[in-house]
Design a protein around this motif. Sequence first.
Motif, PDB file in Angstrom:
ATOM      1  N   ILE B  61       0.829  -1.206   0.000  1.00 38.30           N
ATOM      2  CA  ILE B  61       0.000   0.000   0.000  1.00 38.30           C
ATOM      3  C   ILE B  61       0.863   1.256   0.000  1.00 38.30           C
ATOM      4  O   ILE B  61       1.982   1.261   0.520  1.00 38.30           O
ATOM      5  N   ASN B  62       0.339   2.294  -0.613  1.00 40.51           N
ATOM      6  CA  ASN B  62       1.021   3.592  -0.675  1.00 40.51           C
ATOM      7  C   ASN B  62       0.183   4.653   0.018  1.00 40.51           C
ATOM      8  O   ASN B  62      -1.045   4.667  -0.096  1.00 40.51           O
ATOM      9  N   ALA B  63       0.859   5.578   0.698  1.00 35.63           N
ATOM     10  CA  ALA B  63       0.178   6.739   1.278  1.00 35.63           C
ATOM     11  C   ALA B  63       0.705   8.004   0.618  1.00 35.63           C
ATOM     12  O   ALA B  63       1.923   8.197   0.522  1.00 35.63           O
ATOM     13  N   ASN B  64      -0.209   8.832   0.149  1.00 33.73           N
ATOM     14  CA  ASN B  64       0.160  10.131  -0.412  1.00 33.73           C
ATOM     15  C   ASN B  64       0.235  11.166   0.699  1.00 33.73           C
ATOM     16  O   ASN B  64      -0.669  11.245   1.534  1.00 33.73           O
ATOM     17  N   ILE B  65       1.293  11.947   0.680  1.00 32.72           N
ATOM     18  CA  ILE B  65       1.347  13.111   1.553  1.00 32.72           C
ATOM     19  C   ILE B  65       1.714  14.301   0.677  1.00 32.72           C
ATOM     20  O   ILE B  65       1.916  14.140  -0.526  1.00 32.72           O
ATOM     21  N   GLY B  66       1.808  15.477   1.256  1.00 33.93           N
ATOM     22  CA  GLY B  66       2.261  16.621   0.470  1.00 33.93           C
ATOM     23  C   GLY B  66       1.472  17.882   0.730  1.00 33.93           C
ATOM     24  O   GLY B  66       0.299  17.827   1.083  1.00 33.93           O
ATOM     25  N   THR B  67       2.163  18.983   0.531  1.00 31.64           N
ATOM     26  CA  THR B  67       1.589  20.305   0.768  1.00 31.64           C
ATOM     27  C   THR B  67       0.668  20.712  -0.370  1.00 31.64           C
ATOM     28  O   THR B  67       0.704  20.126  -1.443  1.00 31.64           O
ATOM     29  N   SER B  68      -0.167  21.722  -0.102  1.00 32.91           N
ATOM     30  CA  SER B  68      -0.911  22.376  -1.179  1.00 32.91           C
ATOM     31  C   SER B  68      -0.694  23.882  -1.028  1.00 32.91           C
ATOM     32  O   SER B  68      -0.129  24.328  -0.023  1.00 32.91           O
ATOM     33  N   ALA B  69      -1.146  24.639  -2.027  1.00 28.23           N
ATOM     34  CA  ALA B  69      -0.953  26.091  -1.946  1.00 28.23           C
ATOM     35  C   ALA B  69      -1.650  26.647  -0.709  1.00 28.23           C
ATOM     36  O   ALA B  69      -1.144  27.556  -0.040  1.00 28.23           O
ATOM     37  N   ASP B  70      -2.793  26.068  -0.374  1.00 23.47           N
ATOM     38  CA  ASP B  70      -3.572  26.574   0.756  1.00 23.47           C
ATOM     39  C   ASP B  70      -3.028  26.142   2.112  1.00 23.47           C
ATOM     40  O   ASP B  70      -3.392  26.701   3.138  1.00 23.47           O
ATOM     41  N   HIS B  71      -2.215  25.099   2.123  1.00 23.65           N
ATOM     42  CA  HIS B  71      -1.769  24.569   3.403  1.00 23.65           C
ATOM     43  C   HIS B  71      -0.412  23.893   3.206  1.00 23.65           C
ATOM     44  O   HIS B  71      -0.335  22.797   2.673  1.00 23.65           O
ATOM     45  N   HIS B  72       0.661  24.541   3.639  1.00 25.43           N
ATOM     46  CA  HIS B  72       1.981  23.931   3.438  1.00 25.43           C
ATOM     47  C   HIS B  72       2.836  24.043   4.687  1.00 25.43           C
ATOM     48  O   HIS B  72       3.521  25.029   4.927  1.00 25.43           O
ATOM     49  N   ASP B  73       2.740  23.004   5.492  1.00 30.33           N
ATOM     50  CA  ASP B  73       3.490  22.921   6.749  1.00 30.33           C
ATOM     51  C   ASP B  73       4.383  21.686   6.626  1.00 30.33           C
ATOM     52  O   ASP B  73       3.919  20.553   6.742  1.00 30.33           O
ATOM     53  N   MET B  74       5.644  21.915   6.368  1.00 32.18           N
ATOM     54  CA  MET B  74       6.573  20.820   6.084  1.00 32.18           C
ATOM     55  C   MET B  74       6.648  19.815   7.228  1.00 32.18           C
ATOM     56  O   MET B  74       6.704  18.613   7.021  1.00 32.18           O
ATOM     57  N   LYS B  75       6.622  20.362   8.449  1.00 37.06           N
ATOM     58  CA  LYS B  75       6.720  19.481   9.622  1.00 37.06           C
ATOM     59  C   LYS B  75       5.516  18.532   9.685  1.00 37.06           C
ATOM     60  O   LYS B  75       5.637  17.355   9.993  1.00 37.06           O
ATOM     61  N   GLU B  76       4.348  19.098   9.384  1.00 33.49           N
ATOM     62  CA  GLU B  76       3.146  18.271   9.426  1.00 33.49           C
ATOM     63  C   GLU B  76       3.208  17.173   8.366  1.00 33.49           C
ATOM     64  O   GLU B  76       2.819  16.027   8.634  1.00 33.49           O
ATOM     65  N   GLU B  77       3.701  17.497   7.189  1.00 35.29           N
ATOM     66  CA  GLU B  77       3.771  16.478   6.133  1.00 35.29           C
ATOM     67  C   GLU B  77       4.762  15.368   6.505  1.00 35.29           C
ATOM     68  O   GLU B  77       4.521  14.199   6.255  1.00 35.29           O
ATOM     69  N   LEU B  78       5.864  15.753   7.148  1.00 36.53           N
ATOM     70  CA  LEU B  78       6.824  14.735   7.595  1.00 36.53           C
ATOM     71  C   LEU B  78       6.207  13.858   8.684  1.00 36.53           C
ATOM     72  O   LEU B  78       6.431  12.649   8.728  1.00 36.53           O
ATOM     73  N   TYR B 289      -1.347  -0.825  -9.960  1.00 42.48           N
ATOM     74  CA  TYR B 289      -1.366   0.102  -8.815  1.00 42.48           C
ATOM     75  C   TYR B 289      -2.686   0.858  -8.889  1.00 42.48           C
ATOM     76  O   TYR B 289      -2.828   1.773  -9.697  1.00 42.48           O
ATOM     77  N   VAL B 290      -3.664   0.479  -8.062  1.00 41.22           N
ATOM     78  CA  VAL B 290      -4.977   1.123  -8.163  1.00 41.22           C
ATOM     79  C   VAL B 290      -5.161   2.200  -7.100  1.00 41.22           C
ATOM     80  O   VAL B 290      -4.649   2.099  -5.984  1.00 41.22           O
ATOM     81  N   LEU B 291      -5.898   3.220  -7.475  1.00 38.11           N
ATOM     82  CA  LEU B 291      -6.139   4.355  -6.585  1.00 38.11           C
ATOM     83  C   LEU B 291      -7.472   4.106  -5.902  1.00 38.11           C
ATOM     84  O   LEU B 291      -8.523   4.448  -6.412  1.00 38.11           O
ATOM     85  N   GLY B 292      -7.441   3.464  -4.785  1.00 37.65           N
ATOM     86  CA  GLY B 292      -8.629   2.968  -4.106  1.00 37.65           C
ATOM     87  C   GLY B 292      -8.825   1.525  -4.527  1.00 37.65           C
ATOM     88  O   GLY B 292      -8.136   0.661  -4.050  1.00 37.65           O
ATOM     89  N   PRO B 293      -9.674   1.271  -5.556  1.00 37.32           N
ATOM     90  CA  PRO B 293     -10.664   2.188  -6.130  1.00 37.32           C
ATOM     91  C   PRO B 293     -11.841   2.406  -5.179  1.00 37.32           C
ATOM     92  O   PRO B 293     -12.148   1.535  -4.368  1.00 37.32           O
ATOM     93  N   TYR B 324      -3.767   4.391  -0.906  1.00 41.72           N
ATOM     94  CA  TYR B 324      -4.765   4.629   0.124  1.00 41.72           C
ATOM     95  C   TYR B 324      -5.659   5.799  -0.246  1.00 41.72           C
ATOM     96  O   TYR B 324      -5.342   6.603  -1.122  1.00 41.72           O
ATOM     97  N   VAL B 325      -6.797   5.871   0.426  1.00 40.29           N
ATOM     98  CA  VAL B 325      -7.697   7.010   0.318  1.00 40.29           C
ATOM     99  C   VAL B 325      -8.003   7.407   1.761  1.00 40.29           C
ATOM    100  O   VAL B 325      -8.223   6.544   2.606  1.00 40.29           O
ATOM    101  N   THR B 326      -7.993   8.700   2.039  1.00 40.20           N
ATOM    102  CA  THR B 326      -8.290   9.126   3.410  1.00 40.20           C
ATOM    103  C   THR B 326      -9.744   9.606   3.496  1.00 40.20           C
ATOM    104  O   THR B 326     -10.380   9.862   2.470  1.00 40.20           O
ATOM    105  N   PRO B 327     -10.266   9.756   4.716  1.00 42.41           N
ATOM    106  CA  PRO B 327     -11.634  10.273   4.869  1.00 42.41           C
ATOM    107  C   PRO B 327     -11.772  11.686   4.290  1.00 42.41           C
ATOM    108  O   PRO B 327     -12.886  12.131   4.024  1.00 42.41           O
ATOM    109  N   ALA B 328     -10.656  12.402   4.107  1.00 40.82           N
ATOM    110  CA  ALA B 328     -10.715  13.788   3.614  1.00 40.82           C
ATOM    111  C   ALA B 328     -10.825  13.865   2.095  1.00 40.82           C
ATOM    112  O   ALA B 328     -11.058  14.949   1.553  1.00 40.82           O
ATOM    113  N   GLU B 329     -10.659  12.731   1.404  1.00 37.55           N
ATOM    114  CA  GLU B 329     -10.698  12.741  -0.067  1.00 37.55           C
ATOM    115  C   GLU B 329     -11.956  13.441  -0.559  1.00 37.55           C
ATOM    116  O   GLU B 329     -13.049  13.240  -0.025  1.00 37.55           O
ATOM    117  N   HIS B 330     -11.809  14.251  -1.588  1.00 37.60           N
ATOM    118  CA  HIS B 330     -12.896  15.036  -2.187  1.00 37.60           C
ATOM    119  C   HIS B 330     -13.327  16.231  -1.332  1.00 37.60           C
ATOM    120  O   HIS B 330     -14.278  16.935  -1.700  1.00 37.60           O
TER     121      HIS B 330
END
Lengths: 421, 421
Positions: B61-78, B289-293, B324-330
Motif C-alpha cells: 500500500i502507498n500513502a500520499n502526503i504533500g503540501t498544497s498552496a492553501d496549506h503547506h506545513d513541512m513538519k506536518e507532512e513529515l 497500482y490502483v487508486l482505491g478504487p 490509500y484514500v483518506t476520509p478527507a478525499e474530495h
Amino acid sequence: MTLMRRARKGITPEIEAVAEVERMPAERLRRLVAAGRVVIPFNQVHSPDLCGIGEGLAVKINANIGTSADHHDMKEELEKATVAVKYGADTIMDLSTGGDIDEMRRRIVKEVRVPIGTVPIYQAALKAAKKGSILDMTEDDMFSGVELHAKDGIDFMTVHCGVTKASVSSVKSSSRITDIVSRGGTFLASWILHRDEENPFYSNYDYLVEMAQEYDFALSLGDGLRPGCISDATDTPQLQELLIIGGLVKRAREKGVQTIVEGPGHVPLNQIEANVRVEKTVCEGAPFYVLGPIVTDIAPGYDHITGAIGGALAAFHGADYLCYVTPAEHLSLPTVEDVKEGVVASKIAAHVADIARGINVEQDDRMARARKALDWEKMLSIAVDPEKAKLYRQRRKPKDDDVCSMCGEVCAIKIASDYVR
Amino acid sequence: MTLMRRARKGITPEIEAVAEVERMPAERLRRLVAAGRVVIPFNQVHSPDLCGIGEGLAVKINANIGTSADHHDMKEELEKATVAVKYGADTIMDLSTGGDIDEMRRRIVKEVRVPIGTVPIYQAALKAAKKGSILDMTEDDMFSGVELHAKDGIDFMTVHCGVTKASVSSVKSSSRITDIVSRGGTFLASWILHRDEENPFYSNYDYLVEMAQEYDFALSLGDGLRPGCISDATDTPQLQELLIIGGLVKRAREKGVQTIVEGPGHVPLNQIEANVRVEKTVCEGAPFYVLGPIVTDIAPGYDHITGAIGGALAAFHGADYLCYVTPAEHLSLPTVEDVKEGVVASKIAAHVADIARGINVEQDDRMARARKALDWEKMLSIAVDPEKAKLYRQRRKPKDDDVCSMCGEVCAIKIASDYVR
C-alpha cells in the motif's frame, strides 16, 4: 391470515406500498412474497414502517442495540436506535441482556418506527441463570419467551432452530479454533449437551411455527453455529446447521410463515460468493441475513470496515440484508457514536452492492454532476453524512471558494472545465 | 546496469532480500523481476528499504502526503509520512504543490526509509503557472523536472505518458460526466489541446526511458484519463489510455526499466475484476497500482471505507499495490489523523486480499486462538491498531476481567469453554 397467505391470494396493501418504494411491479413482488423469497416483517401490534427484504430489492441493513449486565442505560439505547434510523438502519434488533429487559423492549417498540427484532432465548437463559444456571432453562421458558415478545409487537425473532444434537456433535468432532461464538447458539448447545435432550425449537418446531402464524411475526432462523474466525469459516458444522435450516424454511412456508435465514460471521473474501450461493440453493431463495461478514480477524477497532468489505461483496452476490458491525465489536458495548459509524459503514456496503446491480444509481450520478459543477452545497446535501462532509470541508478553508484545500488553484476539475471541454 | 537487467543475469542482493521477506524462492522472484512482473523500486541515491510489488507477493500500500498552496506545513507532512509508515504504508508519495517543493522532497527522501514516489509534472506546471499559465510549460520543464527528482533520489515517478492526442480526443467525444480528474492528466490534456502538440512524455518516450535507465528509478505509468465517477467507469477513454500504456510497458522492459501501471479511481463493484484482468493482459503482468478504487461517489468523509471495499476486491483479483484514500478525499487536504485512518483502512484491504489468497494467514489464526483463550493482552498485541483496540476495551470495563462489556457474564466463548468442549 398471515401476510404470506394473503399474498398468495392477491396484492395486499403492504405489498403495494413496498412495491412503490422499490419501484417493482406489485404483481412481481406479490409472487416473491408468496414464495417466501421476499419478507416484509410486520407484527400488527407494532405495525412498523413497511420494509421489504429479499430478491430484487435494495439491500437492507440492521443495527443491533441493547443493554448488557455491565452497562444498561435505557435512554442511551433509545438514542442509539434513533441515531441508527437517522443514518439509514432499515430495522433495529434489541439484544438487551441487562437491566429491565421487558421495559426496554416495550419502549423500543413504542418509540421506533422501523421493524424490530429480538432474540427471545437471551431472556429465557438469563432468567434461568438468575435461579442457578442456564442449563436449568425449561422448554416452557423458551416458548413463553417467544410468545411474550410476539405479544409485545416484535416484528421478527431470531430462533436458533438448527442447533440440534446432530449439528452440535458436528462441532465437537470438528477442529474449530473458536467452537461456538453465537450467544444463543452457546446457550442451546450447552443445554443440549448437558441434558442430552433435543433443542425444543427443533423438536417442537411446529409449535413455534403455529405461534408465528398466530401473531404473524417473521422467523429469523439463527446461525447458532456460525464460525467465529476466518480459519473456521464455511466448515462442516456451519453447513450442517444450514442444511437443517433449509428444511425448516420449507415447513414454515407451508404454514404461511415468513422466514429469513441468518448467515456468518467471519468469512474470508474468497468464500463469500460460495456462502451466498449455497444459502440461496439450500433455502430456496429465502432472504439471506449476514452478520457483517467480517473478512479478517486482526482488526478489532475497525470491524465496521472489515464488515463493510464483507457485506458489500456478500450483497453483490445476493445477500439481502446486512447486520451492521460497529468499531466496538469484539471489544465492548458500542457507544452512540460507534452505532453511527457502524450504520454508515453498513449503509455504504448496501448501497455499493445496489449500484453494482443497477439499483439506486441516480444518487451517484447527481453527486458526479455536482462535483463537475463544483457545487459544494449540492455535494454536501447528497453525501451519506452531510455533517461530517461539511466539517471536513470547512476545517481547512481554501482561498478560492469553489475548489478545496487538497489541490487549491491546481484543481483538475476547474482546469478541465476551462481547457478540455 | 539497472536492477531489471541485473536480474536477467542472476539473483541480486535486492532480490535475495525481498524473496526472504515474501517467503518466495529467490529464483522464482528473479524470473518475475526480470520479466517485469514484480517491481522493486530502488534509486541508489535514496537506497530505501526493499519492497517488492507484484505477482505472487503480499499486496503493498502507498500513502500520499504533500503540501498544497492553501496549506503547506513541512513538519506536518513529515509527521504524516512517519505515521503512515508506522501503520504499515509500504511506500510514500510526495504530491506537494505548495511551499518549498524541492526542500519538502529532499527532506522526505532523507528522513523516510520506504521507497518514495513523486509526480514531477506538478512542479513543472506550477512553475509555468507562476510565470503565466500551465499552458506555457515547455518540454524542457517537463523532462528537467523528472531528472531533478531522479537526482534527488526518488525511487519511482508517475508520468502520464498515455495522455496523448488520440486518448484526449477520445475524452472529448465521450459522454463522461466528470471529463478528467487527474491533476497530471488535466495539465497535459489542456497543454495538448491548447497547443495542438503531442505529449512530450509520449512522443519522446525513449528519452524518458533512457533517463529511467540511467538513474534506475521505476516508471509508474499514470492514468491521467481515469474516470472520476461511477458512471464514467471502464469507458473508452480509460481503456484507450491503458492500451497505449500497454505498449509503453514493453518498450521500457526492452531497456531494462521497471514499470508499474496505475489504474482507477472510481469503479463499481461489478467492474473491478474486469479492470484487473484487462490490465494484466494488456500490460503483460505489469504490477497494477490502483487508486482505491472507490466504489460509490456518495460517501465523502468515508472514502477510506469505500476505498477499502474496492481495494480489497481489486487486490483479491490480482491488483498488486493499493493507493490509500483518506476520509478527507474530495473535501480537503488530510490531517495526520486522516492519514492514519486511510493507511489502516488500506492495510486492512491489502491483508484481507492476502489471506483470501493464502498469504499471511498466521496472524488471523493467532488472533482466533487468543480470542478463544480470552487472552486480552495477546489480542491487543496482534491487532492492526493496538492503541485503538485498548481504548475501546478500557472505555467500558466489564465486571469480570476475562470477558468484555458487550456480553459480560453471558460471554459465548466462556460458556462454550465450560460446557461444549
